[in-house]
Design a protein around this motif. Structure first.
Motif, PDB file in Angstrom:
ATOM      1  N   TYR A   1       0.852  -1.190   0.000  1.00  0.00           N
ATOM      2  CA  TYR A   1       0.000   0.000   0.000  1.00  0.00           C
ATOM      3  C   TYR A   1       0.884   1.235   0.000  1.00  0.00           C
ATOM      4  CZ  TYR A   1      -3.556  -3.371   1.330  1.00  0.00           C
ATOM      5  OH  TYR A   1      -4.390  -4.448   1.339  1.00  0.00           O
TER       6      TYR A   1
ATOM      7  N   TYR B   1      -0.884   4.768  -0.924  1.00  0.00           N
ATOM      8  CA  TYR B   1      -1.770   5.896  -0.655  1.00  0.00           C
ATOM      9  C   TYR B   1      -3.188   5.350  -0.545  1.00  0.00           C
ATOM     10  CZ  TYR B   1      -3.759  10.604  -1.017  1.00  0.00           C
ATOM     11  OH  TYR B   1      -4.425  11.769  -0.766  1.00  0.00           O
TER      12      TYR B   1
ATOM     13  N   ARG C   1      -6.181   6.296  -1.222  1.00  0.00           N
ATOM     14  CA  ARG C   1      -7.138   6.318  -2.324  1.00  0.00           C
ATOM     15  C   ARG C   1      -6.943   5.098  -3.214  1.00  0.00           C
ATOM     16  NH1 ARG C   1      -5.750   8.348  -6.867  1.00  0.00           N
ATOM     17  NH2 ARG C   1      -4.570  10.077  -5.990  1.00  0.00           N
ATOM     18  N   THR C   2      -5.701   4.729  -3.419  1.00  0.00           N
ATOM     19  CA  THR C   2      -5.380   3.591  -4.278  1.00  0.00           C
ATOM     20  C   THR C   2      -5.694   2.266  -3.590  1.00  0.00           C
ATOM     21  OG1 THR C   2      -3.614   4.914  -5.271  1.00  0.00           O
ATOM     22  CG2 THR C   2      -3.543   2.534  -5.641  1.00  0.00           C
ATOM     23  N   GLY C   3      -5.479   2.192  -2.296  1.00  0.00           N
ATOM     24  CA  GLY C   3      -5.775   0.952  -1.596  1.00  0.00           C
ATOM     25  C   GLY C   3      -5.645   1.111  -0.097  1.00  0.00           C
TER      26      GLY C   3
ATOM     27  N   THR D   1     -14.732  -4.130  -5.878  1.00  0.00           N
ATOM     28  CA  THR D   1     -14.255  -2.756  -5.742  1.00  0.00           C
ATOM     29  C   THR D   1     -15.301  -1.971  -4.962  1.00  0.00           C
ATOM     30  OG1 THR D   1     -13.312  -3.023  -7.969  1.00  0.00           O
ATOM     31  CG2 THR D   1     -13.256  -0.828  -7.009  1.00  0.00           C
TER      32      THR D   1
ATOM     33  N   ARG E   1     -11.093  -1.037 -11.177  1.00  0.00           N
ATOM     34  CA  ARG E   1     -10.128  -0.560 -10.175  1.00  0.00           C
ATOM     35  C   ARG E   1      -9.422   0.706 -10.650  1.00  0.00           C
ATOM     36  NH1 ARG E   1      -8.078  -4.404  -6.360  1.00  0.00           N
ATOM     37  NH2 ARG E   1      -9.945  -5.260  -5.355  1.00  0.00           N
TER      38      ARG E   1
ATOM     39  N   GLN F   1     -11.798   3.512 -10.252  1.00  0.00           N
ATOM     40  CA  GLN F   1     -11.903   3.858  -8.831  1.00  0.00           C
ATOM     41  C   GLN F   1     -10.752   4.767  -8.407  1.00  0.00           C
ATOM     42  OE1 GLN F   1     -10.530   1.034  -5.919  1.00  0.00           O
ATOM     43  NE2 GLN F   1     -12.374   1.299  -4.659  1.00  0.00           N
ATOM     44  N   ASN F   2      -9.539   4.385  -8.743  1.00  0.00           N
ATOM     45  CA  ASN F   2      -8.372   5.163  -8.341  1.00  0.00           C
ATOM     46  C   ASN F   2      -8.333   6.514  -9.042  1.00  0.00           C
ATOM     47  OD1 ASN F   2      -5.834   5.496  -6.942  1.00  0.00           O
ATOM     48  ND2 ASN F   2      -4.814   5.136  -8.899  1.00  0.00           N
TER      49      ASN F   2
ATOM     50  N   GLY G   1     -11.662   8.501  -7.657  1.00  0.00           N
ATOM     51  CA  GLY G   1     -11.502   8.796  -6.243  1.00  0.00           C
ATOM     52  C   GLY G   1     -12.710   8.612  -5.355  1.00  0.00           C
TER      53      GLY G   1
ATOM     54  N   ILE H   1     -13.882   6.572  -3.330  1.00  0.00           N
ATOM     55  CA  ILE H   1     -13.571   5.368  -2.554  1.00  0.00           C
ATOM     56  C   ILE H   1     -14.391   5.303  -1.276  1.00  0.00           C
ATOM     57  CG2 ILE H   1     -11.216   5.199  -3.434  1.00  0.00           C
ATOM     58  CD1 ILE H   1     -10.364   6.490  -0.679  1.00  0.00           C
TER      59      ILE H   1
END
Length: 396
Positions: free
Chosen positions: A41, A43, A45-47, A68, A219, A222-223, A226, A228
Protein backbone atom coordinates in the motif's frame (compact mmCIF):
# COMPACT_ATOMS: atom_id res chain seq x y z
CA UNK A 1 -20.40 -26.10 3.41
CA UNK A 2 -23.60 -24.12 3.84
CA UNK A 3 -23.86 -20.57 2.53
CA UNK A 4 -24.34 -19.22 6.07
CA UNK A 5 -21.11 -20.86 7.27
CA UNK A 6 -19.21 -19.75 4.19
CA UNK A 7 -20.28 -16.12 4.64
CA UNK A 8 -19.17 -16.03 8.28
CA UNK A 9 -15.82 -17.64 7.55
CA UNK A 10 -15.15 -15.53 4.46
CA UNK A 11 -14.20 -12.77 6.91
CA UNK A 12 -10.51 -13.27 7.69
CA UNK A 13 -8.68 -13.03 10.98
CA UNK A 14 -5.82 -10.53 11.03
CA UNK A 15 -2.62 -12.36 10.00
CA UNK A 16 -0.45 -9.87 11.88
CA UNK A 17 -2.08 -10.07 15.32
CA UNK A 18 -4.66 -12.85 15.11
CA UNK A 19 -7.50 -10.37 15.77
CA UNK A 20 -10.79 -12.08 14.92
CA UNK A 21 -12.26 -8.75 13.73
CA UNK A 22 -10.81 -7.03 10.66
CA UNK A 23 -8.76 -4.02 11.85
CA UNK A 24 -9.66 -0.48 10.82
CA UNK A 25 -6.66 1.08 9.09
CA UNK A 26 -7.59 4.73 9.58
CA UNK A 27 -4.69 6.23 7.65
CA UNK A 28 -4.27 8.39 4.58
CA UNK A 29 -0.84 7.17 3.54
CA UNK A 30 1.74 4.42 4.13
CA UNK A 31 5.48 4.73 4.85
CA UNK A 32 7.64 3.32 2.04
CA UNK A 33 11.06 1.70 2.38
CA UNK A 34 12.14 3.31 -0.91
CA UNK A 35 10.28 4.87 -3.84
CA UNK A 36 7.87 2.18 -5.04
CA UNK A 37 8.99 -0.29 -2.35
CA UNK A 38 6.24 -0.81 0.22
CA UNK A 39 4.17 -3.40 2.02
CA UNK A 40 1.46 -3.44 -0.65
CA UNK A 41 0.00 0.00 0.00
CA UNK A 42 1.21 3.51 -0.77
CA UNK A 43 -1.77 5.90 -0.65
CA UNK A 44 -5.22 5.20 0.76
CA UNK A 45 -7.14 6.32 -2.32
CA UNK A 46 -5.38 3.59 -4.28
CA UNK A 47 -5.77 0.95 -1.60
CA UNK A 48 -6.48 0.43 2.09
CA UNK A 49 -6.27 -2.92 3.96
CA UNK A 50 -9.74 -2.60 5.51
CA UNK A 51 -11.31 -1.73 2.18
CA UNK A 52 -9.33 -4.50 0.48
CA UNK A 53 -10.71 -7.01 2.98
CA UNK A 54 -14.27 -5.95 2.17
CA UNK A 55 -13.62 -6.08 -1.56
CA UNK A 56 -12.24 -9.59 -1.29
CA UNK A 57 -15.15 -10.75 0.89
CA UNK A 58 -17.86 -9.47 -1.46
CA UNK A 59 -16.07 -10.80 -4.55
CA UNK A 60 -15.99 -14.21 -2.89
CA UNK A 61 -19.68 -14.03 -1.91
CA UNK A 62 -20.68 -13.20 -5.49
CA UNK A 63 -18.33 -15.77 -7.03
CA UNK A 64 -16.40 -13.07 -8.86
CA UNK A 65 -12.73 -12.31 -9.43
CA UNK A 66 -12.59 -8.68 -8.33
CA UNK A 67 -14.53 -6.54 -5.89
CA UNK A 68 -14.25 -2.76 -5.74
CA UNK A 69 -15.83 -0.68 -2.96
CA UNK A 70 -17.15 2.84 -3.50
CA UNK A 71 -18.47 5.72 -1.42
CA UNK A 72 -22.09 5.00 -2.44
CA UNK A 73 -24.19 2.73 -4.58
CA UNK A 74 -24.48 5.46 -7.19
CA UNK A 75 -20.69 5.87 -7.22
CA UNK A 76 -20.50 2.15 -7.99
CA UNK A 77 -23.02 2.55 -10.84
CA UNK A 78 -21.08 5.57 -12.10
CA UNK A 79 -17.88 3.52 -12.27
CA UNK A 80 -19.58 0.92 -14.48
CA UNK A 81 -20.88 3.63 -16.83
CA UNK A 82 -17.35 5.01 -17.13
CA UNK A 83 -16.49 1.84 -19.04
CA UNK A 84 -18.50 3.35 -21.93
CA UNK A 85 -17.63 5.95 -24.55
CA UNK A 86 -19.45 8.63 -26.51
CA UNK A 87 -21.93 7.11 -28.93
CA UNK A 88 -22.43 3.91 -26.93
CA UNK A 89 -25.90 2.73 -25.99
CA UNK A 90 -27.35 1.10 -22.88
CA UNK A 91 -30.40 -1.16 -22.81
CA UNK A 92 -31.89 -0.79 -19.33
CA UNK A 93 -34.79 -2.14 -17.32
CA UNK A 94 -37.82 0.14 -17.55
CA UNK A 95 -38.63 -0.09 -13.83
CA UNK A 96 -35.28 1.39 -12.85
CA UNK A 97 -34.15 2.99 -9.60
CA UNK A 98 -34.71 6.75 -9.79
CA UNK A 99 -31.10 7.60 -8.92
CA UNK A 100 -29.81 5.39 -11.73
CA UNK A 101 -32.27 6.99 -14.16
CA UNK A 102 -31.07 10.45 -13.12
CA UNK A 103 -27.43 9.44 -13.62
CA UNK A 104 -28.07 7.74 -16.97
CA UNK A 105 -30.23 10.51 -18.38
CA UNK A 106 -29.05 13.80 -16.93
CA UNK A 107 -25.32 13.10 -16.57
CA UNK A 108 -24.26 10.54 -19.18
CA UNK A 109 -26.85 11.71 -21.70
CA UNK A 110 -24.80 14.92 -21.98
CA UNK A 111 -21.77 12.87 -22.97
CA UNK A 112 -23.46 11.14 -25.88
CA UNK A 113 -24.44 7.89 -24.16
CA UNK A 114 -28.05 6.94 -24.85
CA UNK A 115 -30.41 4.57 -23.06
CA UNK A 116 -33.29 2.41 -24.28
CA UNK A 117 -35.67 1.34 -21.52
CA UNK A 118 -37.42 -2.00 -22.03
CA UNK A 119 -39.35 -4.57 -20.04
CA UNK A 120 -36.48 -6.95 -19.26
CA UNK A 121 -38.87 -9.58 -17.92
CA UNK A 122 -39.41 -10.24 -21.64
CA UNK A 123 -35.98 -11.31 -22.98
CA UNK A 124 -37.19 -10.80 -26.54
CA UNK A 125 -37.49 -7.07 -25.82
CA UNK A 126 -33.83 -7.03 -24.77
CA UNK A 127 -32.90 -8.90 -27.95
CA UNK A 128 -34.87 -6.46 -30.14
CA UNK A 129 -33.41 -3.39 -28.42
CA UNK A 130 -29.74 -4.31 -28.91
CA UNK A 131 -28.03 -2.51 -31.79
CA UNK A 132 -24.38 -2.43 -32.95
CA UNK A 133 -23.95 0.58 -30.65
CA UNK A 134 -25.17 -1.27 -27.55
CA UNK A 135 -22.34 -1.93 -25.11
CA UNK A 136 -24.21 -2.58 -21.84
CA UNK A 137 -27.45 -4.20 -20.71
CA UNK A 138 -28.49 -3.02 -17.25
CA UNK A 139 -31.03 -4.89 -15.17
CA UNK A 140 -32.28 -4.91 -11.61
CA UNK A 141 -33.78 -8.18 -10.49
CA UNK A 142 -35.95 -7.79 -8.51
CA UNK A 143 -36.60 -4.23 -9.63
CA UNK A 144 -37.20 -1.19 -7.50
CA UNK A 145 -40.06 -0.69 -6.66
CA UNK A 146 -42.41 -3.09 -8.52
CA UNK A 147 -40.32 -6.21 -7.89
CA UNK A 148 -40.17 -7.44 -11.47
CA UNK A 149 -37.88 -10.43 -11.89
CA UNK A 150 -35.89 -10.93 -15.10
CA UNK A 151 -34.50 -14.23 -16.34
CA UNK A 152 -30.81 -13.45 -15.88
CA UNK A 153 -29.56 -16.60 -17.63
CA UNK A 154 -31.75 -15.99 -20.68
CA UNK A 155 -30.61 -12.37 -20.96
CA UNK A 156 -26.98 -13.43 -20.47
CA UNK A 157 -27.24 -15.75 -23.48
CA UNK A 158 -28.47 -12.80 -25.54
CA UNK A 159 -25.73 -10.45 -24.38
CA UNK A 160 -22.98 -13.02 -24.86
CA UNK A 161 -24.08 -13.65 -28.44
CA UNK A 162 -24.12 -9.89 -29.10
CA UNK A 163 -20.79 -9.20 -27.38
CA UNK A 164 -22.48 -6.89 -24.86
CA UNK A 165 -21.76 -6.59 -21.13
CA UNK A 166 -24.54 -7.57 -18.72
CA UNK A 167 -24.67 -5.79 -15.36
CA UNK A 168 -27.12 -6.88 -12.66
CA UNK A 169 -28.03 -4.74 -9.66
CA UNK A 170 -28.25 -7.44 -7.00
CA UNK A 171 -29.03 -5.11 -4.10
CA UNK A 172 -32.50 -6.47 -3.35
CA UNK A 173 -31.65 -10.17 -3.64
CA UNK A 174 -28.13 -10.07 -2.11
CA UNK A 175 -25.60 -12.87 -2.76
CA UNK A 176 -27.40 -14.91 -0.09
CA UNK A 177 -30.37 -15.41 -2.42
CA UNK A 178 -29.06 -14.89 -5.95
CA UNK A 179 -25.77 -15.32 -7.85
CA UNK A 180 -25.95 -13.31 -11.11
CA UNK A 181 -22.36 -14.07 -12.16
CA UNK A 182 -23.06 -17.80 -11.98
CA UNK A 183 -26.11 -17.17 -14.17
CA UNK A 184 -23.97 -15.50 -16.84
CA UNK A 185 -23.76 -11.83 -15.88
CA UNK A 186 -20.46 -9.97 -16.28
CA UNK A 187 -20.86 -7.38 -13.53
CA UNK A 188 -22.80 -7.18 -10.27
CA UNK A 189 -23.41 -3.95 -8.38
CA UNK A 190 -24.69 -3.41 -4.86
CA UNK A 191 -25.82 -0.50 -2.84
CA UNK A 192 -24.03 -1.86 0.23
CA UNK A 193 -25.94 0.80 2.15
CA UNK A 194 -28.83 -1.67 2.12
CA UNK A 195 -28.66 -5.36 3.07
CA UNK A 196 -24.88 -5.82 3.07
CA UNK A 197 -24.49 -3.13 5.73
CA UNK A 198 -27.92 -3.91 7.11
CA UNK A 199 -28.20 -1.38 9.93
CA UNK A 200 -28.98 1.96 8.22
CA UNK A 201 -25.74 3.48 9.47
CA UNK A 202 -23.55 3.85 6.37
CA UNK A 203 -23.47 4.72 2.66
CA UNK A 204 -21.48 2.38 0.39
CA UNK A 205 -21.43 0.66 -2.99
CA UNK A 206 -19.66 -2.35 -4.47
CA UNK A 207 -18.89 -3.57 -7.99
CA UNK A 208 -17.96 -7.22 -8.57
CA UNK A 209 -16.75 -8.54 -11.92
CA UNK A 210 -16.34 -12.06 -13.24
CA UNK A 211 -13.39 -11.27 -15.53
CA UNK A 212 -10.14 -10.07 -13.86
CA UNK A 213 -9.36 -7.79 -16.78
CA UNK A 214 -12.70 -6.05 -16.44
CA UNK A 215 -12.12 -5.84 -12.70
CA UNK A 216 -8.79 -4.13 -13.33
CA UNK A 217 -10.55 -1.53 -15.46
CA UNK A 218 -13.03 -0.82 -12.64
CA UNK A 219 -10.13 -0.56 -10.18
CA UNK A 220 -8.42 1.94 -12.49
CA UNK A 221 -11.63 4.00 -12.62
CA UNK A 222 -11.90 3.86 -8.83
CA UNK A 223 -8.37 5.16 -8.34
CA UNK A 224 -8.66 7.77 -11.09
CA UNK A 225 -12.05 9.10 -9.99
CA UNK A 226 -11.50 8.80 -6.24
CA UNK A 227 -14.99 7.85 -5.04
CA UNK A 228 -13.57 5.37 -2.55
CA UNK A 229 -15.13 3.89 0.55
CA UNK A 230 -13.48 4.99 3.80
CA UNK A 231 -11.99 2.39 6.14
CA UNK A 232 -14.51 2.82 8.95
CA UNK A 233 -17.49 2.41 6.63
CA UNK A 234 -15.76 -0.56 5.00
CA UNK A 235 -15.43 -2.09 8.46
CA UNK A 236 -19.13 -1.46 9.14
CA UNK A 237 -20.09 -3.29 5.95
CA UNK A 238 -17.86 -6.22 6.93
CA UNK A 239 -19.52 -6.27 10.33
CA UNK A 240 -22.93 -6.29 8.64
CA UNK A 241 -21.95 -9.17 6.36
CA UNK A 242 -21.24 -11.34 9.40
CA UNK A 243 -25.00 -11.53 10.05
CA UNK A 244 -26.15 -11.20 6.42
CA UNK A 245 -27.42 -14.74 5.97
CA UNK A 246 -29.58 -14.88 9.10
CA UNK A 247 -30.88 -11.35 8.57
CA UNK A 248 -31.88 -11.94 4.96
CA UNK A 249 -33.70 -15.16 5.81
CA UNK A 250 -35.77 -13.40 8.47
CA UNK A 251 -36.43 -10.48 6.12
CA UNK A 252 -37.80 -13.02 3.62
CA UNK A 253 -39.97 -14.78 6.20
CA UNK A 254 -41.48 -11.53 7.47
CA UNK A 255 -41.96 -10.11 3.97
CA UNK A 256 -43.88 -13.17 2.80
CA UNK A 257 -46.25 -12.92 5.77
CA UNK A 258 -46.78 -9.21 5.14
CA UNK A 259 -47.40 -9.83 1.42
CA UNK A 260 -49.91 -12.58 2.16
CA UNK A 261 -51.77 -10.28 4.54
CA UNK A 262 -51.88 -7.42 2.04
CA UNK A 263 -53.04 -9.69 -0.78
CA UNK A 264 -56.27 -10.40 1.09
CA UNK A 265 -56.94 -6.88 2.37
CA UNK A 266 -59.97 -5.16 0.83
CA UNK A 267 -58.24 -1.76 0.64
CA UNK A 268 -55.33 -3.11 -1.42
CA UNK A 269 -55.55 -3.25 -5.21
CA UNK A 270 -52.36 -5.15 -6.04
CA UNK A 271 -49.39 -6.63 -4.20
CA UNK A 272 -45.92 -6.87 -5.74
CA UNK A 273 -43.84 -9.62 -4.15
CA UNK A 274 -42.08 -12.37 -6.15
CA UNK A 275 -42.72 -14.91 -3.39
CA UNK A 276 -46.46 -14.88 -4.08
CA UNK A 277 -47.66 -17.47 -6.65
CA UNK A 278 -49.81 -14.68 -8.11
CA UNK A 279 -46.69 -12.72 -9.08
CA UNK A 280 -46.20 -12.92 -12.88
CA UNK A 281 -42.49 -13.77 -12.50
CA UNK A 282 -42.89 -16.21 -9.60
CA UNK A 283 -41.54 -19.24 -11.50
CA UNK A 284 -38.45 -17.38 -12.73
CA UNK A 285 -37.78 -16.04 -9.22
CA UNK A 286 -38.13 -19.50 -7.68
CA UNK A 287 -35.79 -20.99 -10.27
CA UNK A 288 -32.90 -18.49 -10.10
CA UNK A 289 -32.99 -17.48 -6.43
CA UNK A 290 -33.21 -19.26 -3.09
CA UNK A 291 -35.56 -16.69 -1.54
CA UNK A 292 -37.71 -13.72 -2.47
CA UNK A 293 -36.29 -10.85 -0.43
CA UNK A 294 -37.52 -8.36 2.11
CA UNK A 295 -39.20 -5.74 -0.10
CA UNK A 296 -42.96 -5.67 -0.65
CA UNK A 297 -44.76 -3.05 -2.71
CA UNK A 298 -48.50 -2.58 -3.08
CA UNK A 299 -51.02 -0.17 -4.51
CA UNK A 300 -54.16 1.02 -2.81
CA UNK A 301 -57.59 0.70 -4.42
CA UNK A 302 -58.07 4.40 -3.87
CA UNK A 303 -55.45 5.32 -6.47
CA UNK A 304 -54.49 8.81 -5.41
CA UNK A 305 -51.31 10.41 -4.17
CA UNK A 306 -53.15 11.95 -1.22
CA UNK A 307 -54.38 8.55 -0.05
CA UNK A 308 -50.93 7.03 -0.32
CA UNK A 309 -49.33 9.93 1.54
CA UNK A 310 -51.96 9.61 4.25
CA UNK A 311 -51.08 5.93 4.59
CA UNK A 312 -47.28 6.29 4.68
CA UNK A 313 -47.52 9.01 7.33
CA UNK A 314 -49.93 6.99 9.45
CA UNK A 315 -47.92 3.92 10.43
CA UNK A 316 -46.15 3.50 13.77
CA UNK A 317 -43.57 0.72 13.31
CA UNK A 318 -42.95 1.29 9.61
CA UNK A 319 -41.06 4.58 9.49
CA UNK A 320 -41.09 6.91 6.50
CA UNK A 321 -37.64 7.01 4.89
CA UNK A 322 -36.01 6.60 1.48
CA UNK A 323 -33.69 3.68 2.20
CA UNK A 324 -34.24 -0.04 2.75
CA UNK A 325 -32.56 -3.21 3.95
CA UNK A 326 -32.07 -2.28 7.59
CA UNK A 327 -33.23 -4.12 10.69
CA UNK A 328 -36.02 -1.55 11.26
CA UNK A 329 -39.00 -1.56 8.90
CA UNK A 330 -39.29 1.42 6.56
CA UNK A 331 -41.78 2.54 3.94
CA UNK A 332 -41.84 5.16 1.22
CA UNK A 333 -44.00 6.63 -1.53
CA UNK A 334 -41.91 6.07 -4.68
CA UNK A 335 -43.77 8.55 -6.91
CA UNK A 336 -42.81 11.48 -4.68
CA UNK A 337 -39.65 10.11 -3.11
CA UNK A 338 -37.27 7.54 -4.60
CA UNK A 339 -38.58 7.78 -8.19
CA UNK A 340 -39.61 11.42 -8.35
CA UNK A 341 -36.86 12.17 -10.90
CA UNK A 342 -38.49 9.82 -13.44
CA UNK A 343 -41.12 11.54 -15.66
CA UNK A 344 -44.69 10.72 -14.62
CA UNK A 345 -45.59 9.01 -17.88
CA UNK A 346 -42.57 6.72 -17.68
CA UNK A 347 -43.31 5.99 -14.00
CA UNK A 348 -46.87 4.97 -14.78
CA UNK A 349 -45.78 2.83 -17.73
CA UNK A 350 -43.42 0.96 -15.38
CA UNK A 351 -46.24 0.35 -12.90
CA UNK A 352 -45.45 3.11 -10.40
CA UNK A 353 -48.94 4.38 -9.71
CA UNK A 354 -49.79 7.36 -7.46
CA UNK A 355 -51.00 4.95 -4.76
CA UNK A 356 -47.94 2.66 -4.85
CA UNK A 357 -46.23 2.13 -1.50
CA UNK A 358 -42.90 0.35 -0.99
CA UNK A 359 -42.20 -1.50 2.24
CA UNK A 360 -38.78 -2.53 3.50
CA UNK A 361 -39.83 -5.27 5.89
CA UNK A 362 -37.49 -5.40 8.86
CA UNK A 363 -36.72 -7.86 11.62
CA UNK A 364 -39.49 -6.97 14.05
CA UNK A 365 -42.16 -9.52 14.92
CA UNK A 366 -44.23 -10.12 11.77
CA UNK A 367 -47.49 -10.02 13.72
CA UNK A 368 -46.66 -6.56 15.04
CA UNK A 369 -45.83 -5.32 11.54
CA UNK A 370 -49.09 -6.67 10.14
CA UNK A 371 -51.06 -5.06 12.95
CA UNK A 372 -49.36 -1.73 12.19
CA UNK A 373 -50.27 -1.94 8.49
CA UNK A 374 -53.81 -3.05 9.29
CA UNK A 375 -54.36 -0.09 11.61
CA UNK A 376 -52.99 2.38 9.05
CA UNK A 377 -55.18 0.92 6.30
CA UNK A 378 -58.20 1.19 8.61
CA UNK A 379 -57.43 4.85 9.31
CA UNK A 380 -57.18 5.59 5.59
CA UNK A 381 -60.46 3.79 4.92
CA UNK A 382 -62.19 5.69 7.75
CA UNK A 383 -60.91 9.01 6.45
CA UNK A 384 -62.19 8.12 2.99
CA UNK A 385 -65.63 7.21 4.37
CA UNK A 386 -65.80 10.49 6.29
CA UNK A 387 -64.78 12.49 3.22
CA UNK A 388 -67.45 10.84 1.07
CA UNK A 389 -70.10 11.39 3.74
CA UNK A 390 -69.15 15.06 4.07
CA UNK A 391 -69.23 15.49 0.29
CA UNK A 392 -72.71 14.01 0.08
CA UNK A 393 -73.89 16.19 2.94
CA UNK A 394 -72.54 19.30 1.24
CA UNK A 395 -74.22 18.31 -2.02
CA UNK A 396 -77.57 17.94 -0.32
Amino acid sequence: MSNATRIIHSIPTDPLTGAIAVPIYQTSTFVQEAPGVNKGYDYARTGNPTRAALESIVADLEGGSTGTAFASGLAAIDAVLKLLSEGDEIVAVDDIYGGAYRLFTHIYGKFGISVRYVDTTRPEEVFDAITPKTKLVWIESPTNPTLKVSDIAAIARITKAAGVLLCVDNTFATPVLQQPLALGADIVVHSATKYLGGHSDLIAGVVVTKDPGLGARIRFIQNASGAILGPFDAWLVIRGIETLSCRVRLHCTNALRVAQFLETHPAVAEVFYPGLPSHPNYEVAARQATGFGGIVSFSLKQDSEATAVSFVTGTKLFQLAESLGGVKSLLCHPATMTHKSIPEGQRRAAGIRPSLVRLSVGLEDAGDLIADLDAALARVAAARTTAVANSLADAS
